[in-house]
Design an enzyme around this catalytic site. Structure first.
Site, PDB file in Angstrom:
ATOM      1  N   ASP A   1     -31.867 -46.440  19.896  1.00 41.31           N
ATOM      2  CA  ASP A   1     -31.761 -45.895  21.535  1.00 41.31           C
ATOM      3  C   ASP A   1     -32.710 -46.202  22.274  1.00 41.31           C
ATOM      4  O   ASP A   1     -32.678 -45.928  23.854  1.00 41.31           O
ATOM      5  CB  ASP A   1     -31.427 -44.396  21.452  1.00 41.31           C
ATOM      6  CG  ASP A   1     -29.873 -44.079  20.673  1.00 41.31           C
ATOM      7  OD1 ASP A   1     -28.926 -44.845  21.216  1.00 41.31           O
ATOM      8  OD2 ASP A   1     -30.018 -43.218  19.951  1.00 41.31           O
ATOM      9  N   GLY A   2     -33.948 -46.526  21.700  1.00 41.15           N
ATOM     10  CA  GLY A   2     -34.873 -47.104  22.592  1.00 41.15           C
ATOM     11  C   GLY A   2     -34.856 -48.142  23.475  1.00 41.15           C
ATOM     12  O   GLY A   2     -35.264 -48.045  24.909  1.00 41.15           O
TER      13      GLY A   2
END
Length: 500
Positions: free
Chosen positions: A201-202
Site C-alpha cells: 500500500d506504500g
C-alpha cells in the site's frame, strides 16, 4: 490505442447509449463491419462440429464430444484474421486464487468477415460491459516492497494477463522511497488511464500524494485511476477493490475494473498536508503495524503476532480527541450503509470533471494549527486502547475492520476501543474481526465522521500510522474530501466486503 476516446472527460464510454449521438472511433472494430447495423446472432458456427454461443453470463464452446463455458468476466480479447481464423483469449482459472492466459482458436468453414467482426464486437460488449477496454497503464514496480519479489511476480503472473487483454503498458521501477510521488507529480496524465502499483500500500499512497502536489491536482486525481497489483505485505487496496491478494487475479480485475470515485482525506500535522486513502491509527493498531516492520517475512501474520504481544501488556494510549460526527451510533451507521449500497453506481458521465487549473480542495475546518472549530468539543480519552479511522473495509485479507465503509460517502469510519478492557474481551475483538462480527460488539464504538483532531498526551514517543506509514508522534487533524480520488473496482461503488 485505448478504445475509450476522451474529449474533456476520461470517463466517457463509447458504448454508453447517452453518448450515442457523439461519433466515436472504434479502433478494435474492423472498418468494414457495421456491427450495430446488423442483426448479429448469439451463435457463431466455427466449423461443422463446433460453435461459439453467447450465453447469459458466459461464452459456451460446443464441440462434438464436449461442451464448456468461459465466464464473460474472464474473456480478455477476441479477434478475427483475414484467413477466417477466430481467436479468443481468456483468463483460465488454475487454482482457487490464480488465473493465467489461455486461448481457443477456430477457422471458419465459410469465412464471413462482416459477421465474424460483428459477433466478436458483441462478445467484447458482453465481456467488458461499461469497463474500458485496452487500458493505458503506467505500471510502477517496487522491487523493495514486501519480500522483494514484485518484479518476478509482475513478469510471471501479471504482464501476460495485460498483454492478452491488449493493454498499453509503460513500466517503471521505483528507485527509492518517495519515487512514486515524483513519478505521479511529473507524469503526463493525458497519456494514461491507470497507474497500477506492483507493491504494497506504500506506493499507492505515494502516487496519490504525487498527484495531489500538482497544480492540476483535482483533475489529475479525477483522471488517473490508481490500482494495486498486490506484491507487498499490506495489500489492502487490492483486497478491497480487486477482491483478491492474488497478483494474477488482481491483474484480471484491473483489466475489467470500473472507474470508481474514492474519498481521500487531508492530514495536517505540523506545517505539512498529505493525502490518505486507507486509514489513520493511534494505539494498538498503529503499533502492531509499524513496530512489526522487522517481521515482514511473516506476511500479514505479523499483524496478528503484534496484536497478541501488545495484548499481554494491556497498554493504553491517552489522547484528546474531537470529531465532526455524521452518524453517531451503530443503527444510524447501518442504515446509512444499506441506503447507499442499494443505490446504483454513478455512470461515467455523472462525475463532474474539475477545471484544468484546480488544485486540492480548500480545507473547510482549517489545520491542526488553527483554533478548534466552534462546533467541535475536545474530549479526553485517558484509557484509549485504539483509535482507528478507515476509508475502506479490509486492512488485510482476514481483517474486515470497517464493514460499514463506503468508498465515496464523504466519511471515515471511526473505531474506538478502551485499552483497560479484559484480555479475554480483547481476544474476542480479534476473533470477531476475522469472523465478520466486529461491528456488533458492545465495547466497540463505531461512528462515521467527516473530520477529526487527535492529540496524544502523556507520551513522549509512540506510533502514528497513516496508510501504514509512520509519521511523527504529534497531534494531527483530518478532513475528508468526497470522491476526490479514483480507483478501479469490480462493483463500481462498493468494497469487496461483507457489509453490515
Amino acid at each position: 490505442m485505448a478504445s475509450t476516446v476522451r474529449e474533456d472527460d476520461p470517463f466517457r464510454d463509447p458504448h454508453d447509449p447517452l453518448l450515442a449521438a457523439t461519433p466515436q472511433p472504434q479502433p478494435h472494430r474492423s472498418a468494414d463491419c457495421p456491427g450495430e447495423h446488423m442483426n448479429v446472432p448469439d451463435t457463431l458456427a466455427v466449423g461443422r462440429n463446433a460453435s461459439l454461443s453467447l450465453g447469459t453470463d458466459s461464452l459456451i464452446v460446443l464441440e462434438t464430444k464436449s461442451t464448456r463455458s468461459i465466464a464473460f468476466y474472464n474473456i480478455l480479447w477476441a479477434e478475427h484474421a483475414e484467413d477466417g481464423q477466430v481467436t479468443i483469449q481468456y483468463a483460465q482459472t488454475v487454482s482457487k486464487k490464480a488465473v493465467r492466459p489461455a486461448l481457443i482458436s477456430y477457422t471458419l468453414d465459410k469465412p464471413d468477415s462482416q459477421l465474424a467482426e460483428a459477433w466478436i464486437e458483441k462478445l467484447l460488449d458482453r465481456a467488458y460491459g461499461t469497463a474500458q477496454r485496452r487500458k493505458r497503464i503506467k505500471v510502477l514496480l517496487n522491487p523493495f516492497g514486501g519480500q522483494g519479489g514484485a518484479v518476478k511476480m509482475y513478469h510471471k503472473l501479471i504482464a501476460p494477463i495485460f498483454a492478452a487483454a491488449r493493454c498499453e503498458l509503460d513500466v517503471a521501477k521505483t528507485q527509492h522511497q518517495g519515487h512514486g510521488v515524483e513519478i505521479a507529480r511529473d507524469m503526463d496524465i493525458e497519456a494514461y488511464d491507470v497507474v497500477a502499483c506492483c507493491s504494497g500500500d506504500g506506493i499507492p499512497h505515494e502516487v496519490w500524494n504525487g498527484l495531489g502536489q500538482r497544480p492540476d491536482a483535482a483533475r489529475a486525481l479525477h483522471h488517473v485511476a490508481v490500482a494495486q497489483l498486490p506484491c507487498g505485505s499490506g495489500n489492502a487496496l487490492s483486497i478491497n477493490f480487486n477482491g483478491t491478494d492474488s497478483p494474477s487475479a488482481a491483474a484480471l480485475a484491473v483489466v475489467k475494473g470500473l472507474r470508481t470515485p474514492l474519498d481521500l482525506a487531508s492530514i495536517t500535522q505540523g506545517d505539512r498536508r498529505t493525502l490518505s486513502f486507507l486509514s489513520q491509527a493511534v494505539g494498538i493498531v498503529a503499533e502492531l503495524d509499524l513496530a512489526t516492520e522487522h517481521l515482514r517475512w511473516m506476511g500479514s501474520a505479523r499483524f496478528t503476532w503484534g496484536f497478541l504481544v501488545r495484548l499481554i501488556n494491556k497498554t493504553v494510549y491517552p489522547a484528546d480527541i474531537a470529531v465532526k460526527v455524521e452518524y453517531d451510533n451503530k443503527a444510524a451507521v447501518r442504515e446509512a450503509y444499506r441506503t447507499q449500497a442499494a443505490k446504483p453506481p454513478l455512470s461515467n458521465h455523472e462525475r463532474t470533471l474539475p477545471p484544468p487549473d484546480a488544485g486540492l480542495p480548500s480545507l473547510k475546518h482549517g489545520t491542526i494549527n488553527d483554533a478548534l472549530p466552534s462546533d467541535w468539543e475536545l474530549i479526553p480519552h485517558d484509557h484509549l486502547g485504539n483509535f482507528y479511522a478507515g476509508n475502506i473495509a479490509y486492512m488485510s485479507p482476514d481483517m474486515n475492520f470497517f464493514p460499514a465503509c463506503l468508498p465515496s460517502d464523504g466519511c471515515l469510519d471511526l473505531v474506538r476501543i478502551r485499552g483497560d478492557i479484559a484480555r479475554h474481551t480483547s481476544l474476542k475483538s480479534m476473533m470477531a474481526i476475522e469472523n465478520g462480527n466486529f461491528f456488533d460488539l458492545e465495547h466497540v464504538d463505531y461512528q462515521k465522521v467527516s473530520a477529526y483532531r487527535i492529540i496524544p498526551k502523556r507520551q513522549r514517543e509512540g506510533y502514528i500510522s497513516i496508510d501504514g506509514e509512520r509519521v511523527p508522534f504529534e497531534g494531527f487533524q483530518v478532513e475528508v474530501h468526497r470522491g476526490l480520488g479514483t480507483v478501479l473496482s469490480k462493483s463500481g461503488h462498493l468494497c469487496e466486503a461483507k457489509g453490515v
